[in-house]
Design an enzyme around this catalytic site. Structure first.
Site, PDB file in Angstrom:
ATOM      1  N   GLY A 377       0.739  -1.292  -0.102  1.00 32.05           N
ATOM      2  CA  GLY A 377      -0.136   0.043  -0.002  1.00 32.05           C
ATOM      3  C   GLY A 377       0.786   1.224   0.093  1.00 32.05           C
ATOM      4  O   GLY A 377       0.195   2.543   0.323  1.00 32.05           O
ATOM      5  N   VAL A 378       1.978   1.215  -0.290  1.00 27.88           N
ATOM      6  CA  VAL A 378       3.018   2.596  -0.339  1.00 27.88           C
ATOM      7  C   VAL A 378       3.032   3.028  -1.849  1.00 27.88           C
ATOM      8  O   VAL A 378       3.551   4.016  -2.090  1.00 27.88           O
ATOM      9  CB  VAL A 378       4.341   2.160   0.369  1.00 27.88           C
ATOM     10  CG1 VAL A 378       4.181   2.024   1.751  1.00 27.88           C
ATOM     11  CG2 VAL A 378       5.178   1.001  -0.385  1.00 27.88           C
ATOM     12  N   GLY A 379       2.466   2.418  -2.660  1.00 22.33           N
ATOM     13  CA  GLY A 379       2.309   2.731  -4.089  1.00 22.33           C
ATOM     14  C   GLY A 379       3.125   2.598  -5.076  1.00 22.33           C
ATOM     15  O   GLY A 379       3.541   3.132  -6.270  1.00 22.33           O
ATOM     16  N   LYS A 380       3.830   1.112  -4.865  1.00 24.54           N
ATOM     17  CA  LYS A 380       4.853   0.419  -5.620  1.00 24.54           C
ATOM     18  C   LYS A 380       3.924   0.474  -7.134  1.00 24.54           C
ATOM     19  O   LYS A 380       4.257   0.632  -8.214  1.00 24.54           O
ATOM     20  CB  LYS A 380       5.149  -0.763  -5.200  1.00 24.54           C
ATOM     21  CG  LYS A 380       5.744  -0.577  -3.887  1.00 24.54           C
ATOM     22  CD  LYS A 380       6.441  -1.819  -3.352  1.00 24.54           C
ATOM     23  CE  LYS A 380       5.508  -2.923  -2.593  1.00 24.54           C
ATOM     24  NZ  LYS A 380       4.560  -2.574  -1.932  1.00 24.54           N
ATOM     25  N   THR A 381       2.795  -0.332  -7.073  1.00 27.52           N
ATOM     26  CA  THR A 381       2.171  -0.734  -8.316  1.00 27.52           C
ATOM     27  C   THR A 381       1.697   0.648  -9.093  1.00 27.52           C
ATOM     28  O   THR A 381       1.744   0.743  -9.991  1.00 27.52           O
ATOM     29  CB  THR A 381       0.916  -1.635  -7.946  1.00 27.52           C
ATOM     30  OG1 THR A 381       1.159  -2.630  -7.063  1.00 27.52           O
ATOM     31  CG2 THR A 381       0.340  -2.257  -9.332  1.00 27.52           C
ATOM     32  N   SER A 742      17.825  -7.507  16.166  1.00 32.63           N
ATOM     33  CA  SER A 742      17.520  -6.000  17.018  1.00 32.63           C
ATOM     34  C   SER A 742      16.904  -6.062  18.195  1.00 32.63           C
ATOM     35  O   SER A 742      16.680  -4.912  18.583  1.00 32.63           O
ATOM     36  CB  SER A 742      16.827  -5.061  15.796  1.00 32.63           C
ATOM     37  OG  SER A 742      15.576  -5.638  15.657  1.00 32.63           O
ATOM     38  N   LYS A 785      11.160   1.606  11.319  1.00 31.08           N
ATOM     39  CA  LYS A 785      11.012   1.650  12.877  1.00 31.08           C
ATOM     40  C   LYS A 785      10.754   2.867  13.216  1.00 31.08           C
ATOM     41  O   LYS A 785       9.919   3.025  14.193  1.00 31.08           O
ATOM     42  CB  LYS A 785      12.353   0.983  13.386  1.00 31.08           C
ATOM     43  CG  LYS A 785      12.314  -0.714  12.909  1.00 31.08           C
ATOM     44  CD  LYS A 785      13.769  -1.062  13.401  1.00 31.08           C
ATOM     45  CE  LYS A 785      13.931  -2.299  13.355  1.00 31.08           C
ATOM     46  NZ  LYS A 785      15.249  -2.855  13.730  1.00 31.08           N
TER      47      LYS A 785
END
Ligand code: ADP
Length: 851
Positions: A377-381, A742, A785
């Site tokens: 959902g970060v707009g790659k497509t 981590s 993070k």
């Protein structure tokens, strides 16, 4: 009865009147009988007759029998052909009729009509095949030259036909065996002649005249055939076979309808062949296709392979071998398109523009494949789609998630039942051009199975050195993929096969900050959703604080997909209200508006008059927008899903907040510890990987070795922390597998809190790997993070010193909200995690107690 021997016909003949065809002596004709007089003739003469004589009738051409019984007999053609009725077939459909098969015997002329009803009967005179003609050689000598000439033409004509057809071979034999005088009639009925010409031949009673009239017809046919052969020769060899095969195919099927179907189908095949020849496929492909079409022509349609071959050929024709769109790349325009379509993601847009600029200058596509890696959902497509838009290319998305069979990429061989091409070739067929933008979605979710490794197949597709001759198993010929622009997306690089990763240039697409999400929502998502639901900004208003509310309390994600869905849900709810409002408005009575549960709620919530759920809303004039506030939000989306629970959970010692990175973005993670009487065992829960378990052991060891320094004691006051004590460490969200080093600093802090009995500051989160000597080592995913901590409303973040450089990637406004503590060793971590520091206070306490 041979065509050569003399015959004697009866002097009285019943007459069959035909209109459409002319029967000549020596030939056979099938004719349909449906007029009353002709039907009567068949019924009472042919079907009832018992002797051979009764099957002889006179066929009068060019005369149609009137349809009604009472009509007068028309004028009859003077000359007819005596014929033998060989076969009568009756049928009632579509109307009662007979089909008559008749063979012509000889000419006759009508002397006198004896009766007209129920069918005409005439007294006739036989005109040829009489005794005096057949046994006298005189006529042959007289006509010698003419008949010789005729014979030569006839032989020439027959030899031009395909001798492999049995009927032609038989005809050739007949030419030699039959008496010459019979030939004009027979050949006239075989060659292409009009009815008028046949009628003239029938009327030519004198043999000489008949020869003279038939020779030009023969010559005409020969010339026609010559012309046909010439044009055929100029075509390819295969064409000849098409013509040759046609008659064979017909013979193999009896019924007329099947024949027609075959014919139609055959035409399709011929069309297909034409398409293959005119398509711009590669030479290799053309060769294969022609071979296949040759096979197809010989194959009966009922064979399963027929459909298979046909589908294959149709695909081959449809593929865009040479069809492409014209690139219209203009970097300035591309920048505008990218900026208009996407807010933020500056780094990604910059890299994409660089990539496109190189493309523009170099005009070739060789180079690394871009791979966008980031949470969902970060707009790659959608960036992929914008790239296609800026280039003016077609866009096609190939979802690779869960693909575990290499045939999915490379197709199944055609020997396999249900075989089909792979997704690449299918995609090309769908877009119809050979230079689309292909988005290989979720390359990190490729799986392996017994059916081969799809990643290996993708390697060939993506390698610019190989992909100009990509061979799909189904096609079995090479297809040039070098013009296709491939872009890949993934959530993480960890699961992308290394060989594949090596061919790609990874561009990280991090999650968004809350502020960015608000901007994206208001610039892109809300307008899009409004349009989708047929709403206008005049009907609905979502203030920024509501959007923030959705982001913080209804979604917890790095991207904006859930946000988009929630906005969609709001629009749906508003659409109902708007539609209802319009409906109610049309009706004057509004008394029932807001009745039921909604209404009750509103009575108590009268302090928020703008709420969508407010009764008053529906009474508003349509131009007043429906305002979405928190109460409306609660009505539509239900109670908030996420609470800002951080401070509540940190109200006891033994809890610390860590920062984790997952393929879905960064997350905050609570680490809980408790101790109890026992034998010094450490229990770890929460689906931890090996690395994480080792971190826990490291943390305990470090604390035990430093217990005195920090004055950490177990329940019985011993510095040996595990003496008679069991420790349980739990990482909530127990169903999710966690791993990685981590969490080291978080575990140390959590245990330090447990053994010191002090609370960790409620607004601190941390990440970092630890060593046995107490050093803090750098870790990955800092940006995600930090964004997660920011989303959760935390203020202080402890990160390893050596990760300082990663802070530059973080937006200034996020950095402003946060305090970063760069820790090089665990002392510094503990100092920052506890109010007033840890080590110093511990020493003071120790001193105090001493005092
Ligand atoms: P991904 O492929 O990364 O999973 P998508 O490209 O499917 O995500 O994006 C989901 C939705 O979010 C799309 O409707 C897209 O337009 C929208 N979106 C994501 N990032 C942005 C952005 N920066 N600007 C505008 N819209 C965005």
């Amino acid at each position: 009865m041979s065509a050569g021997s003399a015959i004697q016909i009866p002097t009285r003949l019943p007459l069959l009147l035909t209109h459409e065809s002319v029967l000549l002596p020596g030939s056979t004709m099938r004719t349909s009988v449906d007029s009353p007089r002709n039907m009567q003739l068949v019924r009472s003469r042919l079907l009832k007759g018992t002797s051979l004589r009764s099957t002889i009738i006179g066929v009068i051409p060019n005369t149609s029998d009137p349809t009604s019984d009472c009509d007068d007999l028309p004028n009859l053609h003077r000359i007819g052909t005596a014929a033998l009725a060989v076969q009568v077939v009756g049928s009632n459909w579509p109307k009662p009729h007979y089909t008559l098969l008749v063979t012509g015997l000889c000419r006759f002329q009508i002397l006198q009509l004896l009766k007209e009803k129920p069918y005409p009967v005439a007294e006739v005179q036989q005109l040829d095949r009489l005794e005096q003609f057949t046994n006298g050689h005189k006529s042959e000598e007289e006509l010698g030259e003419l008949s010789e000439q005729f014979y030569k033409y006839a032989v020439q004509l027959v030899e031009m036909l395909d001798m492999s057809v049995p009927a032609v071979a038989k005809l050739r034999r007949l030419l030699d065996n039959l008496p010459r005088e019979a030939l004009p009639d027979i050949l006239t009925s075989i060659i292409r002649t009009s009815n008028q010409e046949k009628l003239q031949i029938l009327d030519a009673v004198r043999l000489e005249e008949r020869f003279k009239m038939t020779i030009p017809l023969l010559v005409r046919q020969i010339e026609g055939l010559k012309l046909l052969q010439k044009t055929r020769k100029s075509k390819q060899d295969d064409d000849k076979r098409v013509v040759a095969i046609r008659p064979n195919r017909r013979i193999s099927h009896g019924s007329i309808t099947e024949d027609e179907e075959e014919e139609e189908d055959h035409d399709d095949v011929v069309m297909l062949e034409k398409k293959i020849r005119t398509s711009s496929m590669s030479e290799q492909a053309l060769k294969v296709c022609l071979k296949e079409i040759k096979r197809l022509k010989k194959m009966p349609q009922s064979m399963p392979e027929y459909a298979l071959t046909r589908n294959y050929l149709e695909l081959m024709v449809e593929l865009p071998w040479n069809k492409s769109t014209k690139d219209r790349l203009e970097i300035r325009a591309a920048r505008i398109v990218l900026d208009n379509d996407h807010y933020a993601m500056e780094k990604l847009k910059k890299r994409v523009l660089e990539y496109l600029a190189v493309r523009q200058l170099k005009n070739n596509l060789k180079g690394p494949i871009l791979c966008f890696v980031g949470p969902p959902g970060v707009g790659k497509t959608s960036v992929g789609r914008s790239i296609a838009k800026t280039l003016g290319r077609e866009f096609h998305r190939i979802a690779l998630g869960g693909v575990c069979d290499q045939s999915d990429i490379r197709g199944h061989r055609r020997t396999y039942v249900g075989s089909m091409p792979g997704r690449i070739i299918n995609g090309l067929k769908t877009v119809g051009v050979n230079n689309p933008v292909f988005l290989l979605d979720e390359v990190d979710k490729l799986a392996k199975s017994l059916q081969g490794d799809p990643a290996a197949a993708l390697l060939e597709v993506l390698d610019p050195e190989q992909n100009h001759s990509f061979t799909d198993h189904y096609l079995n010929v090479a297809f040039d993929l070098s013009q296709v622009l491939f872009i890949a997306t993934a959530n993480t690089t960890a699961t992308i096969p290394p060989a594949l990763l090596d061919r790609m240039e990874v561009i990280q697409v991090p999650g968004y900050t809350q502020e960015e999400k608000i901007e994206i929502a208001h610039r892109h998502l809300i307008p899009k959703q409004l349009e989708l639901h047929g709403l206008t900004p005049q009907q609905i208003q979502i203030p920024q604080v509501t959007t923030l509310g959705i982001i913080t309390r209804y979604t917890r994600e790095a991207g904006v997909r859930a946000l988009d869905r929630k906005l969609g849900a709001i629009c749906r709810a508003v659409a109902v209200k708007v539609a209802e409002g319009q409906h109610k408005e049309a009706k004057p009575d509004r008394a029932e508006v807001g009745e039921g549960e909604d209404c009750k709620e509103h009575v108590t919530e009268d302090a928020k008059p703008e709420s969508i759920s407010d009764t008053a809303d529906l009474a508003l004039p349509p131009e007043m927008p429906i305002l979405i506030d928190f109460h409306a939000l609660k009505d539509i989306l239900g109670p908030p899903m996420y609470d800002l629970e951080v401070s509540e959970r940190l109200s006891q010692p033994g809890v610390a907040i860590g920062l984790a990175w997952t393929p879905l973005g960064g997350e905050i993670m609570f680490v809980e510890a408790s101790r109890m009487d026992g034998e010094g065992q450490l229990t770890l829960t929460g689906q931890l990987g090996d690395v994480m378990k080792e971190s826990a052991h490291l943390a305990i060891s470090w604390l035990r070795s430093n217990a005195k320094r920090y004055q950490l004691t177990n329940a019985s006051g011993s510095f040996d922390l595990l003496d008679n004590t069991d420790i349980h460490l739990h990482f909530p969200a127990g169903a999710v597998t966690k791993d990685g080093p981590s969490a080291g600093v978080t575990i140390v802090t959590c245990l330090a809190s447990l053994f010191s009995g002090r609370l960790v500051c409620s607004d601190v989160a941390m990440t970092g790997e630890i060593t046995l000597r107490g050093l803090v080592l750098p870790v990955g995913g800092i940006k995600d993070k930090v964004l997660a901590a920011h989303r959760a409303g935390l203020k202080r973040i402890i990160i390893p010193q050596r990760n300082e450089k990663d802070l530059e990637e973080i937006a200034a406004h996020v950095r402003q909200d946060l305090t970063f503590v760069l820790a090089g060793c665990l002392d510094e971590v503990l100092n920052a995690a506890f109010d007033g520091g840890f080590a110093v206070k511990a020493r003071l306490e120790h001193l105090n107690s001493k005092l």
